[in-house]
Design a protein around this motif. Sequence first.
Motif: not given
Length: 157
Positions: A102, A105-107, A113-114, A117, A120-121, A124
């Motif tokens: 995960t 998966d960050f940009y 965006r990171n 996100d 959420y990371w 979740s």
Amino acid sequence: MEIGDFQPESWIRNFGVKHGHPGWLYVFRNGNRIKVGKTKNIQERRKAARTWIPDIEIVGIKPFWHASYLERAIHIALSDFWVAGEWFDFKGDEFEKDFIETFCDFYDDDINRNSVDFIYWMNSTGMSEMTLEQSQMAMTLPKWREHLGHRNQNQIS
């Protein structure tokens, strides 16, 4: 990319993300241990890492707003795996694979965006529950680790 290249986008406020204090979070690996840290200069951090451990694996370096705060949140969330300093050992726990995948998966270049996100990371994966509990108990990170039963071992910086 340089730290001054990052520009906030207005839409991040819709997610409760404020811009400021940009930096990179990084994950390095040395054998079974993972180092989670922050930097404002990725070139210098890579160079320094190779001087401490020449064959260190750079798993990922990703930009975020408020990198220091997010690094601390990760350290709190990973307290069960803490070894010393910024080093963690998952000791075969399956969460290691999820954490690494995960994070990767960050940009590499999208700080906005990171930063969204990341919320959420944390939610979740259940990592936010650890940070919430630590915050409610108003404990410093060392006291939190002590509360969880950890004792400072051989220091690795």
